[in-house]
Design an enzyme around this catalytic site. Structure first.
Site, PDB file in Angstrom:
ATOM      1  N   ARG A   1      12.868   7.812   6.908  1.00  0.00           N
ATOM      2  CA  ARG A   1      13.050   8.795   5.636  1.00  0.00           C
ATOM      3  C   ARG A   1      11.891   9.044   4.821  1.00  0.00           C
ATOM      4  O   ARG A   1      11.785  10.069   4.145  1.00  0.00           O
ATOM      5  CB  ARG A   1      14.442   8.449   4.951  1.00  0.00           C
TER       6      ARG A   1
ATOM      7  N   LYS B   1      13.819  18.973  14.282  1.00  0.00           N
ATOM      8  CA  LYS B   1      14.988  19.332  15.154  1.00  0.00           C
ATOM      9  C   LYS B   1      16.043  20.170  14.428  1.00  0.00           C
ATOM     10  O   LYS B   1      16.638  21.201  14.685  1.00  0.00           O
ATOM     11  CB  LYS B   1      15.793  18.074  15.643  1.00  0.00           C
ATOM     12  N   THR B   2      16.162  19.620  13.177  1.00  0.00           N
ATOM     13  CA  THR B   2      17.238  20.575  12.342  1.00  0.00           C
ATOM     14  C   THR B   2      16.606  21.876  11.789  1.00  0.00           C
ATOM     15  O   THR B   2      17.066  22.916  11.948  1.00  0.00           O
ATOM     16  CB  THR B   2      17.453  19.807  10.987  1.00  0.00           C
TER      17      THR B   2
ATOM     18  N   GLN C   1      18.291   7.377  17.231  1.00  0.00           N
ATOM     19  CA  GLN C   1      18.741   7.332  16.037  1.00  0.00           C
ATOM     20  C   GLN C   1      20.430   7.376  15.813  1.00  0.00           C
ATOM     21  O   GLN C   1      21.046   7.741  15.070  1.00  0.00           O
ATOM     22  CB  GLN C   1      18.469   8.497  15.194  1.00  0.00           C
TER      23      GLN C   1
ATOM     24  N   ASP D   1      23.872  19.784  15.591  1.00  0.00           N
ATOM     25  CA  ASP D   1      22.834  18.836  15.109  1.00  0.00           C
ATOM     26  C   ASP D   1      23.387  17.353  15.318  1.00  0.00           C
ATOM     27  O   ASP D   1      24.429  17.199  15.278  1.00  0.00           O
ATOM     28  CB  ASP D   1      22.370  19.002  13.654  1.00  0.00           C
ATOM     29  N   GLU D   2      22.393  16.479  15.399  1.00  0.00           N
ATOM     30  CA  GLU D   2      22.692  14.859  15.503  1.00  0.00           C
ATOM     31  C   GLU D   2      23.639  14.734  16.627  1.00  0.00           C
ATOM     32  O   GLU D   2      24.693  13.960  16.718  1.00  0.00           O
ATOM     33  CB  GLU D   2      23.388  14.475  14.169  1.00  0.00           C
TER      34      GLU D   2
HETATM   35  N1  LIG Z   1       6.536  23.406  12.519  1.00  0.00           N
HETATM   36  C1  LIG Z   1       6.631  22.795  11.171  1.00  0.00           C
HETATM   37  N2  LIG Z   1       5.760  23.178  10.406  1.00  0.00           N
HETATM   38  C2  LIG Z   1       5.595  22.425   9.273  1.00  0.00           C
HETATM   39  N3  LIG Z   1       6.644  21.485   8.665  1.00  0.00           N
HETATM   40  C3  LIG Z   1       7.636  21.441   9.568  1.00  0.00           C
HETATM   41  C4  LIG Z   1       7.660  22.007  10.867  1.00  0.00           C
HETATM   42  N4  LIG Z   1       8.903  21.601  11.547  1.00  0.00           N
HETATM   43  C5  LIG Z   1       9.584  21.038  10.792  1.00  0.00           C
HETATM   44  N5  LIG Z   1       8.784  20.606   9.496  1.00  0.00           N
HETATM   45  C6  LIG Z   1       9.219  19.716   8.458  1.00  0.00           C
HETATM   46  O1  LIG Z   1       9.446  18.557   8.825  1.00  0.00           O
HETATM   47  C7  LIG Z   1      10.428  17.747   8.032  1.00  0.00           C
HETATM   48  C8  LIG Z   1      11.131  17.364   8.909  1.00  0.00           C
HETATM   49  O2  LIG Z   1      11.923  18.256   9.804  1.00  0.00           O
HETATM   50  P1  LIG Z   1      13.506  18.159  10.090  1.00  0.00           P
HETATM   51  O3  LIG Z   1      14.349  17.631   9.076  1.00  0.00           O
HETATM   52  O4  LIG Z   1      14.141  19.549  10.831  1.00  0.00           O
HETATM   53  O5  LIG Z   1      13.380  17.092  11.282  1.00  0.00           O
HETATM   54  P2  LIG Z   1      14.293  16.542  12.156  1.00  0.00           P
HETATM   55  O6  LIG Z   1      13.837  16.398  13.340  1.00  0.00           O
HETATM   56  O7  LIG Z   1      15.553  17.100  12.015  1.00  0.00           O
HETATM   57  O8  LIG Z   1      14.719  14.735  11.634  1.00  0.00           O
HETATM   58  P3  LIG Z   1      15.549  13.900  11.513  1.00  0.00           P
HETATM   59  O9  LIG Z   1      15.618  13.225  13.269  1.00  0.00           O
HETATM   60  O10 LIG Z   1      15.386  12.816  10.636  1.00  0.00           O
HETATM   61  O11 LIG Z   1      17.046  14.438  11.461  1.00  0.00           O
HETATM   62  C9  LIG Z   1      11.001  18.844   7.292  1.00  0.00           C
HETATM   63  O12 LIG Z   1      10.563  18.823   5.968  1.00  0.00           O
HETATM   64  C10 LIG Z   1      10.796  20.309   7.814  1.00  0.00           C
HETATM   65  O13 LIG Z   1      10.402  21.253   6.805  1.00  0.00           O
HETATM   66 MG   LIG Z   2      17.619  16.477  11.548  1.00  0.00          MG
END
Ligand SMILES: Nc1ncnc2c1ncn2[C@@H]1O[C@H](COP(=O)(O)OP(=O)(O)OP(=O)(O)O)[C@@H](O)[C@H]1O
Ligand SMILES: [Mg+2]
Length: 663
Positions: free
Chosen positions: A596, A29-30, A243, A212-213
């Site tokens: 995490r 998402k981030t 979360q 975000d969040e």
């Molecule tokens: N399409 C993709 N291909 C490969 N790696 C990815 C892809 N999308 C995200 N990632 C990797 O996956 C990991 C998690 O991504 P991110 O932090 O954006 O998730 P998030 O949904 O924001 O997590 P959280 O809910 O914990 O905030 C990061 O290391 C990111 O670089």
């Molecule tokens: Mg995130």
């Protein structure tokens, strides 16, 4: 599109109208937010200065800025706004101060300042009562209520009392030309909702908004988002209802569904692939969170290998637990070459860090504790900041009161009370009253002299404030105010003096750094205002160090190796949640912690705790029973593997000792 999956690409490509990305942990998402900012700029749809991204903490903002900078070449990213709701609110108020009934250079009261004002308004009240009232007032503010509305909505006697206090407290803030943290959201909302021109202006300024969040926005923040986005709703929100862990601070995950009601054209994108966690870790997390009620169950899968099973450690007490954690970290570092920064140890409450710190220090493992004793809470730092605030805003009475007494001079409580009386009669702020020769004549000569000396220093510094670089101003004021020499006299040892002077140097360094990164080369007084928004964790960066932090602080982060300590009933879930039926939120907290971990996860609990001098028994957390047994490896469950590990560890230990002897 830059290695995004199809769903992520859709979320990035959709630039007209409202988008909500609703997805589980580690699903990118981030990443979507970062890519989308880059895409908006690169495609020329919006210049960077018309894009604002909101993060949950200042640290997250900083990280996002760095990630975006890597995606956008050259100066195309200049003018991009990436900050928290509070920082955006501050920015808005700095521009619109007149409309909000504030004068330029207004002060921000932190929770401490606010508490001391409330205490003053509640003579004779016990600290508990003050705190209770403070949280009621804060709740009203976070619900977006003005004092009048709070009064109208009050039902119980307590609420009436709180509403009356809120009105008096607010009157005092405005007399001080000050706002508190909650006002940084509430006032912008009031402005944007009440003044169509103002709202239009800001919608023009911020063409595209990303959040975000989003699950952790409170009602006032949600209204700010809605008011800024306007009916067209050019925004992308990302969040995960599983979360949501800030209900205790007024966060309302319902806002995610509210978005769909407020914006019927909302495009909801779901992401289902987790890129972060090993498969076992993810399966455990999924199983745990399935115990919470869900309207729309989410599926989350991972293409990562299964990885190691999750270690569940039963320890004697927290000291034993900490030793095992430190030992394991040392082992993985030495035997497997893991970097210190690959490790994170998470806990429910900040007090749990102490045994960990001890154990890590014993093994000389470098660590970084987030949100520890807040840097900005240290006396000498608060003193210097009071001076800065007073230089920025002569009407900041709270800052005046602190500055005039630090260092102590012959201005006692009686003199100050008398001065306050005179100031009130003359309808002037305290610092102006202290400058008035006519008023000073009415005070005893000695006090008048002392005050005169003080105002001379302030005047001198104020003259230099605009001319000097921010960091230099901090250094000069430490000298000229007498803060430094008072500190020297006060410290029993040279070592102690060094540490505390070090805090002032750090403050100066921070200013130097911050002034360098703000586009307009902000003055020290602007910085003093925004400094109030920072916490220790935000300001102080970790290097190659093991990270210690609370589960709440770990949101959004990821680490190769994660230890969660104190997984006991009464600790996690927290005692207070057991009888109040807030188990679901505690479960989400553990879910955040578990997700995490990229490679391996340890969950540990102690059998006994020392409390008030006596030992008492602890039971493992009920959440452990909700994890699939097949993914866990409990202590003693696999004696052969345990023995092999012990041997390997002993070998590494001997090698380390030999190396030390060879040195
Ligand atoms: N399409 C993709 N291909 C490969 N790696 C990815 C892809 N999308 C995200 N990632 C990797 O996956 C990991 C998690 O991504 P991110 O932090 O954006 O998730 P998030 O949904 O924001 O997590 P959280 O809910 O914990 O905030 C990061 O290391 C990111 O670089
Ligand atoms: Mg995130």
């Amino acid at each position: 599109m830059h290695g995004l999956n199809p769903q992520q690409s859709i979320a990035v490509a959709q630039c007209d109208g409202p988008v909500l990305v609703l997805a589980g942990a580690g699903s990118g998402k981030t990443r979507v937010i970062v890519e989308k900012i880059a895409e908006l700029v690169r495609s020329g749809r919006y210049p960077a200065k018309r894009i604002a991204a909101i993060t949950f903490t200042n640290k997250a903002a900083k990280e996002m800025r760095e990630r975006v900078a890597r995606r956008i070449k050259g100066d195309a990213a200049d003018g991009l706004t990436i900050c928290t709701f509070h920082a955006l609110g501050l920015k808005l108020l700095q521009v619109e101060h007149a409309r909000a009934g504030l004068r330029r250079g207004f002060s921000i009261f932190d929770a401490d300042d606010a508490a001391s004002q409330l205490k003053d308004l509640m003579p004779g009240a016990k600290p508990d009562a003050v705190q209770a009232m403070q949280s009621l007032v804060s709740r009203a503010k976070n619900a977006g209520l003005s004092p009048e509305q709070a009064k109208a909505e009050a039902r119980s006697a307590r609420e009436h009392e709180a509403a009356a206090l809120y009105a008096r407290y607010q009157a005092r803030l405005s007399a001080f030309n000050a706002v508190d943290f909650d006002d940084l959201i509430r006032l912008p909302v009031e402005l944007l909702e009440g003044d169509a021109d103002c709202a239009l202006g800001w919608r023009e300024r911020i063409g595209y908004l990303l959040v975000d969040e989003c699950q952790d926005t409170n009602d006032a923040q949600y209204r700010m988002l809605r008011a800024l986005a306007g009916p067209r709703g050019n925004f992308t929100c990302v969040g995960d209802d599983d979360q949501s862990i800030y209900a205790w601070r007024g966060a309302n995950p319902e806002n995610l569904s509210q978005l769909a009601r407020d914006y019927p054209s909302l495009r909801v994108v779901k992401l289902e692939q987790n890129y972060r966690c090993s498969n076992r870790v993810l399966r455990a997390a999924n199983a745990l969170i399935a115990h919470n009620p869900h309207e729309h169950p989410k599926t989350l899968w991972s293409a990562q290998p299964d990885g190691e099973r999750i270690r569940v450690w039963e320890c004697r007490d927290s000291a034993h637990e900490a030793e095992r954690v430190a030992g394991e970290i040392h082992f993985l570092h030495t035997a497997r070459g893991a970097a210190w920064s690959d490790f994170c140890v998470l806990f429910r409450g900040n007090h749990q860090s102490r045994p960990l710190e001890k154990a890590l220090q014993l093994l000389r493992i470098p660590y970084h504790l987030s949100g520890g004793t807040a840097f900005l809470e240290r006396a000498e730092v608060k003193d210097a900041l009071a001076w800065l605030r007073l230089l920025a805003n002569p009407e900041d009475d709270a800052a005046f009161l602190r500055a005039v007494q630090s260092p102590r001079r012959e201005v006692g409580a009686t003199t100050l009370a008398k001065l306050a009386e005179l100031a009130q009669q003359a309808a002037r702020p305290l610092s102006r009253a202290a400058e008035s020769v006519g008023l000073l004549k009415q005070l005893p000569a000695r006090s008048a002299n002392a005050l005169g000396g003080f105002t001379d220093i302030v005047r001198g510094l104020r003259g230099d404030a605009t001319r000097l670089p921010a960091a230099e101003l901090v250094r000069q004021l430490s000298e000229r105010s007498g803060l430094l020499s008072a500190l020297r006299a006060q410290c029993k040892s040279d070592a102690l003096f060094k540490i505390r002077r070090g805090n002032l140097d750090e403050l100066a360094d921070w200013f130097e750094h911050a002034a360098g990164t703000t586009p307009r080369g902000a003055s020290a007084s602007d910085l003093a205002a925004s400094l109030a928004l920072l916490t220790h964790a935000d300001r102080n960066e970790a290097g190659n160090q093991v990270r210690l932090m609370s589960l709440h602080g770990a949101k959004g982060l990821e680490f190769r190796y994660v230890f969660i300590v104190g997984v006991e009933d009464g600790t996690l879930p927290h005692e207070a949640s057991l009888d109040e039926g807030r188990l679901d939120e505690e479960r989400r907290l553990l879910y955040v912690g578990i997700t995490r971990a990229k490679e391996q996860l340890w969950l540990s609990h102690a059998r006994e705790a020392q409390r008030w001098g006596s030992r008492h028994k602890l039971a493992p957390s009920r959440f452990l029973d909700e994890l699939p047994a097949a993914e866990l490896q409990r202590d003693g469950a696999d004696p052969v593997a345990d023995a092999a590990r012990k041997q390997e560890r002993a070998d590494v230990g001997f090698a380390a000792i030999r190396a030390m002897l060879a040195d």
